[in-house]
Design a protein around this motif. Structure first.
Motif, short mmCIF file in Angstrom:
data_model
loop_
_atom_site.label_atom_id
_atom_site.label_comp_id
_atom_site.label_asym_id
_atom_site.label_seq_id
_atom_site.Cartn_x
_atom_site.Cartn_y
_atom_site.Cartn_z
N PHE A 166 5.58 -17.75 11.30
CA PHE A 166 5.15 -16.67 12.19
C PHE A 166 4.42 -17.19 13.42
O PHE A 166 4.52 -16.63 14.49
CB PHE A 166 4.27 -15.67 11.43
CG PHE A 166 4.91 -15.14 10.18
CD1 PHE A 166 6.22 -14.67 10.22
CD2 PHE A 166 4.25 -15.15 8.97
CE1 PHE A 166 6.84 -14.18 9.09
CE2 PHE A 166 4.87 -14.66 7.82
CZ PHE A 166 6.16 -14.18 7.88
N PHE A 167 3.65 -18.24 13.22
CA PHE A 167 2.91 -18.83 14.34
C PHE A 167 3.24 -20.32 14.43
O PHE A 167 2.68 -21.13 13.71
CB PHE A 167 1.41 -18.66 14.16
CG PHE A 167 1.01 -17.23 13.94
CD1 PHE A 167 1.07 -16.32 14.98
CD2 PHE A 167 0.58 -16.79 12.71
CE1 PHE A 167 0.72 -15.00 14.79
CE2 PHE A 167 0.22 -15.47 12.50
CZ PHE A 167 0.28 -14.57 13.56
N ARG A 168 4.14 -20.62 15.36
CA ARG A 168 4.67 -21.98 15.40
C ARG A 168 3.66 -23.03 15.83
O ARG A 168 3.88 -24.23 15.66
CB ARG A 168 5.88 -22.06 16.35
CG ARG A 168 7.01 -21.17 15.95
CD ARG A 168 7.70 -21.70 14.72
NE ARG A 168 8.63 -20.71 14.18
CZ ARG A 168 9.95 -20.74 14.34
NH1 ARG A 168 10.48 -21.72 15.02
NH2 ARG A 168 10.70 -19.82 13.82
N ASP A 169 2.56 -22.62 16.45
CA ASP A 169 1.62 -23.64 16.92
C ASP A 169 0.63 -24.02 15.83
O ASP A 169 -0.29 -24.79 16.06
CB ASP A 169 0.88 -23.18 18.19
CG ASP A 169 0.14 -21.87 17.97
OD1 ASP A 169 0.41 -21.21 16.96
OD2 ASP A 169 -0.68 -21.51 18.82
N TYR A 256 13.53 -12.99 9.42
CA TYR A 256 13.60 -12.38 10.75
C TYR A 256 12.97 -13.26 11.84
O TYR A 256 13.19 -13.04 13.01
CB TYR A 256 12.89 -11.02 10.75
CG TYR A 256 13.55 -10.00 9.86
CD1 TYR A 256 14.75 -9.40 10.26
CD2 TYR A 256 13.01 -9.66 8.64
CE1 TYR A 256 15.37 -8.47 9.46
CE2 TYR A 256 13.63 -8.72 7.83
CZ TYR A 256 14.81 -8.12 8.25
OH TYR A 256 15.42 -7.21 7.45
N VAL B 14 19.42 -1.58 7.57
CA VAL B 14 18.65 -2.76 7.95
C VAL B 14 18.16 -2.55 9.36
O VAL B 14 18.94 -2.21 10.25
CB VAL B 14 19.51 -4.04 7.90
CG1 VAL B 14 18.76 -5.22 8.48
CG2 VAL B 14 19.94 -4.35 6.48
N LYS B 15 16.86 -2.71 9.55
CA LYS B 15 16.37 -2.63 10.92
C LYS B 15 15.70 -3.94 11.31
O LYS B 15 15.05 -4.59 10.50
CB LYS B 15 15.43 -1.45 11.12
CG LYS B 15 14.15 -1.52 10.33
CD LYS B 15 13.28 -0.32 10.63
CE LYS B 15 12.07 -0.29 9.72
NZ LYS B 15 11.29 0.92 9.87
N LYS B 17 13.19 -5.82 14.14
CA LYS B 17 12.23 -5.61 15.21
C LYS B 17 12.77 -6.34 16.42
O LYS B 17 13.01 -7.54 16.38
CB LYS B 17 10.88 -6.24 14.83
CG LYS B 17 9.85 -5.26 14.35
CD LYS B 17 8.53 -5.98 14.16
CE LYS B 17 7.60 -5.17 13.29
NZ LYS B 17 6.41 -5.93 12.93
N PHE B 19 11.90 -7.66 19.72
CA PHE B 19 10.71 -7.92 20.54
C PHE B 19 11.07 -8.05 22.00
O PHE B 19 12.03 -8.72 22.36
CB PHE B 19 10.04 -9.23 20.10
CG PHE B 19 9.30 -9.10 18.82
CD1 PHE B 19 8.01 -8.64 18.80
CD2 PHE B 19 9.90 -9.45 17.62
CE1 PHE B 19 7.31 -8.53 17.62
CE2 PHE B 19 9.21 -9.34 16.43
CZ PHE B 19 7.92 -8.88 16.43
N ARG B 22 7.74 -11.40 22.51
CA ARG B 22 7.36 -11.72 21.16
C ARG B 22 6.42 -12.92 21.15
O ARG B 22 6.76 -13.99 21.64
CB ARG B 22 8.61 -12.06 20.36
CG ARG B 22 8.31 -12.67 19.04
CD ARG B 22 9.59 -12.81 18.28
NE ARG B 22 9.44 -13.84 17.26
CZ ARG B 22 10.42 -14.23 16.49
NH1 ARG B 22 11.60 -13.72 16.65
NH2 ARG B 22 10.23 -15.15 15.59
N LEU B 24 5.08 -16.03 19.80
CA LEU B 24 5.56 -16.96 18.79
C LEU B 24 4.44 -17.85 18.28
O LEU B 24 4.57 -18.52 17.28
CB LEU B 24 6.67 -17.84 19.38
CG LEU B 24 8.09 -17.42 19.02
CD1 LEU B 24 9.09 -18.29 19.72
CD2 LEU B 24 8.31 -17.44 17.53
N THR B 25 3.35 -17.87 19.01
CA THR B 25 2.28 -18.78 18.62
C THR B 25 1.00 -18.00 18.35
O THR B 25 0.82 -16.88 18.80
CB THR B 25 2.00 -19.81 19.73
OG1 THR B 25 1.57 -19.11 20.89
CG2 THR B 25 3.24 -20.60 20.06
N LEU B 26 0.13 -18.67 17.64
CA LEU B 26 -1.15 -18.08 17.31
C LEU B 26 -1.96 -17.87 18.58
O LEU B 26 -2.67 -16.88 18.74
CB LEU B 26 -1.89 -19.02 16.35
CG LEU B 26 -3.09 -18.44 15.65
CD1 LEU B 26 -2.63 -17.36 14.70
CD2 LEU B 26 -3.80 -19.54 14.89
N THR B 29 -0.80 -14.83 20.33
CA THR B 29 -1.21 -13.65 19.57
C THR B 29 -2.68 -13.36 19.81
O THR B 29 -3.08 -12.21 20.02
CB THR B 29 -0.96 -13.87 18.07
OG1 THR B 29 0.35 -14.35 17.91
CG2 THR B 29 -1.13 -12.59 17.29
#
Lengths: 258, 400
Positions: A166-169, A256, B14-15, B17, B19, B22, B24-26, B29
């Motif tokens: 989920f978090f690639r870093d 996913y 099937v659904k 998401k 994005f 999106r 992808l990294t912390l 986020t």
């Protein structure tokens, strides 16, 4: 959860094969083969022994063995962590094409590294005999300690392998954390050198119990105190169940993001 | 679930998401969180309310354009994806061939890979041990079994992958588009193996673009469009329904690189036939190749010109005849009809070829419908020993 464990049991053949694959790939093209497993910690031990007992005048009898007792389980822990963090991502192709319980990927690393870990105990004992250190009956506890080590490492590895999808870093962060953890764990120094005001911090560090017990049993040749053993068992199981729980809660989402 | 069902798919959706941005990294986020920015996404229903019951011993085909959701459906059936809603029940052991040799480890030998992949497919060591010779024999790899698979040719790779997947001896076999690979003799072998499966009353689920083989092999077909099941039944009927949708332009086949034209006449279908009149995309050098172009002219069109062209895989324009140049004049066409273009003896060497078909006005400047390289066919050597170049020209050598 019980179903999942049953399913994993059903795929034990796969797990075994993946472990064999890991080991084969590691040793296939190297001339020294399994010797590397034993040489690697020995080299590190020699370097650290020279640095600490000759340059930094860290005065301790049989420092080399002392060091190795902490270094071997530590290496197991840190290698497993960094390898399994990438394990789901590097098997993305397979995960997208075949149905397999995804836990087999981090777990295969845990087990193949354990084979290496056990093998590297051999030169340790040879070295001890060579240096005239008596091997005490307390080493009979080693299987239990290994089990604790596996459970503890597996929990964190399962957690990280999933999180890293989920978090690639996260991989980069792991490196920093692992380095810090190395110095905060009594591996290159004995725990009694820790100033008492920091004692609390060390008591909260689970690796103190997991790794420290190896040193107790092998180097000091004594059975760890009851509370020490209980701590290490509890820490191992808690880590395993948290990692396992997180993994199975999020496993379905992996496809996913991968 | 009733007794004679192998798979029962109940209201499966099937659904995804989807994005827009999106994280992808912390780091991203965390930054987004601090900025109070929410993840931008919407849900995309890849499958919606699918109900399918597959009987034991049935061979079914799933068809649909690219992106219709048919591969998602296959992944759900193969348990790779968990449906967001609904339930699938199984009766029997499942083996999926989504990609042949997906689990091969390049550095390991063929033998080691058989054991590893056998385990991936759920076989025990004794199972694999028992079937080892059979697998090696089917894959024709007796001499190469102890070399690393990274040194295998793609054909060897495919053969080993196929041999392994069928060795599982599943009750339900799932196949995705993989029969379009490999040379002709391997394809024949695969079809033979699949027929054996059919005779053993096993359930087979095929996803393919190759409508001809779906028609030939399946007892039932399902058409998926935009994630919904829109037609099911006898393969012939479902496929003709599908072709109808395509010809009416209701389904744009997305793998068509180039289709243009005014649309006064629409090419409904381009199909290849061999000398015995069987629809196929596979030929040998020297074979007769017959192309049938079906069209629909919405009004009377005078003096249309039909043209075709063959291109090699790397884009070399090999030929390009049309009815005007050949002196085959057509007065007018109206409504439904078909035209055949026949090559008596195919001079092409082994390879895969693109085919273009078009209908122009008499001046050859205005295309009514032009399918540029939308079809392909494959040529194998057959009895020809020549290997080089694009063309085989019957010839002889003489010493003077």
């Amino acid at each position: 959860m019980l179903n999942k464990i049953k399913e994993l049991y059903h795929f034990r053949e796969l797990l075994k094969n993946l472990v064999i694959k890991e080991l084969k790939l590691r040793y296939k093209r190297s001339v020294l083969g399994f010797l590397w497993t034993m040489l690697n910690p020995l080299m590190m031990m020699i370097v650290l022994t020279i640095v600490f007992s000759h340059m930094m005048r860290f005065d301790m009898k049989n420092f080399a063995i002392f060091l190795l007792c902490g270094l071997l389980p530590w290496n197991y822990f840190s290698h497993s962590l960094s390898m399994s963090t990438m394990s789901l991502i590097s098997n993305a192709n397979l995960i997208n094409k075949v149905y397999i319980p995804k836990a087999v990927f981090p777990l295969s690393i845990i087990f193949s590294n354990m084979v290496n870990m056990i093998l590297s105990l051999i030169p340790l004992f040879v070295l001890m005999i060579f240096m005239g250190i008596e091997i005490q009956p307390s080493v009979m506890l080693i299987p239990i300690l290994l089990l604790n080590l596996i459970l503890f490492t597996a929990g964190i590895s399962l957690f990280l392998s999933c999180l890293n999808v989920f978090f690639r870093d996260f991989t980069h962060m792991i490196e920093i954390i692992v380095t810090a953890w190395f110095y905060l764990t009594p591996i290159i120094y004995p725990i009694d050198r820790v100033p008492s005001k920091y004692e609390m911090v060390f008591k909260l560090n689970p690796l103190v119990y997991i790794i420290g017990s190896f040193r107790e049993v092998i180097f000091y040749g004594r059975v760890p105190s009851f509370s020490f053993m209980i701590n290490s068992i509890v820490v191992a199981f808690v880590s395993f169940f948290i990692g396992y729980w997180y993994f199975y809660r999020n496993e379905k989402q992996v496809i996913y993001y991968i | 679930m009733t007794d004679n069902l192998a798979i029962s798919i109940n209201n499966v959706s099937v659904k995804y998401k989807l994005f827009h941005e999106r994280p992808l990294t912390l780091k991203e986020t965390a930054i987004n969180f601090l900025k109070g920015k929410r993840d931008k996404y919407e849900y995309l229903w890849a499958l919606k309310g699918i109900n399918i019951s597959i009987k034991k011993g049935e061979t079914v085909g799933i068809i649909g354009q690219n992106g219709s959701g048919k591969s998602t459906l296959l992944k759900v059936i193969a348990k790779i994806l968990e449906p967001s809603e609904g339930k699938i029940q199984y009766d029997g052991k499942l083996s999926a061939m989504i990609e042949l040799g997906a689990g091969f480890s390049a550095e390991l030998t063929g033998e080691e890979n058989i054991y590893l992949n056998g385990a991936i497919l759920g076989l025990s060591k004794t199972d694999i041990h028992k079937k080892f010779d059979e697998i090696v024999e089917f894959a024709e790899l007796e001499k190469f079994i102890d070399i690393p698979v990274k040194n295998y040719s793609s054909g060897m790779y495919m053969r080993l992958g196929f041999a392994l997947s069928t060795a599982v001896d599943p009750d339900i076999l799932i196949i995705d588009e993989i029969l379009a690979v490999g040379d002709e003799s391997f394809q024949k072998k695969c079809f033979k193996k699949l027929n054996e499966f059919k005779q053993k009353e096993k359930t087979i689920i095929i996803v393919s673009h190759d409508l001809n083989s779906i028609e030939r092999m399946c007892d039932k077909a399902y058409l998926i469009k935009e994630g919904k099941l829109i037609s099911e039944g006898h393969p012939k009927e479902v496929i003709s329904f599908y072709r109808n949708l395509i010809s009416r332009g209701e389904i744009e086949i997305s793998n068509i690189p180039n289709r243009l034209g005014g649309g006064e006449i629409r090419i409904k279908e381009v199909r290849f036939y061999n000398s015995s009149g069987v629809a196929t995309d596979y030929f040998n050098t020297g074979d007769t190749l017959k192309v049938r172009i079906e069209y629909h002219a919405s009004r009377r069109i005078d003096k249309p010109v039909f043209g075709v062209a063959i291109y090699s895989e790397d884009g070399v324009h090999i030929n390009g005849p049309n009815t005007k140049l050949s002196g085959f004049e057509i007065d007018f066409i109206e409504g439904e009809g078909a035209l055949e273009y026949i090559i008596k003896s195919l001079s092409l060497m082994k390879g895969s070829y693109y085919f273009a078909a078009a209908i122009f006005d008499y001046t050859c400047t205005h295309p009514y419908d032009y399918w540029d390289r939308c079809h392909h066919f494959y040529v194998s050597n057959g009895s020809i020993n020549e290997k080089h170049g694009l063309l085989y020209m019957p010839s002889e050598w003489r010493r003077v």
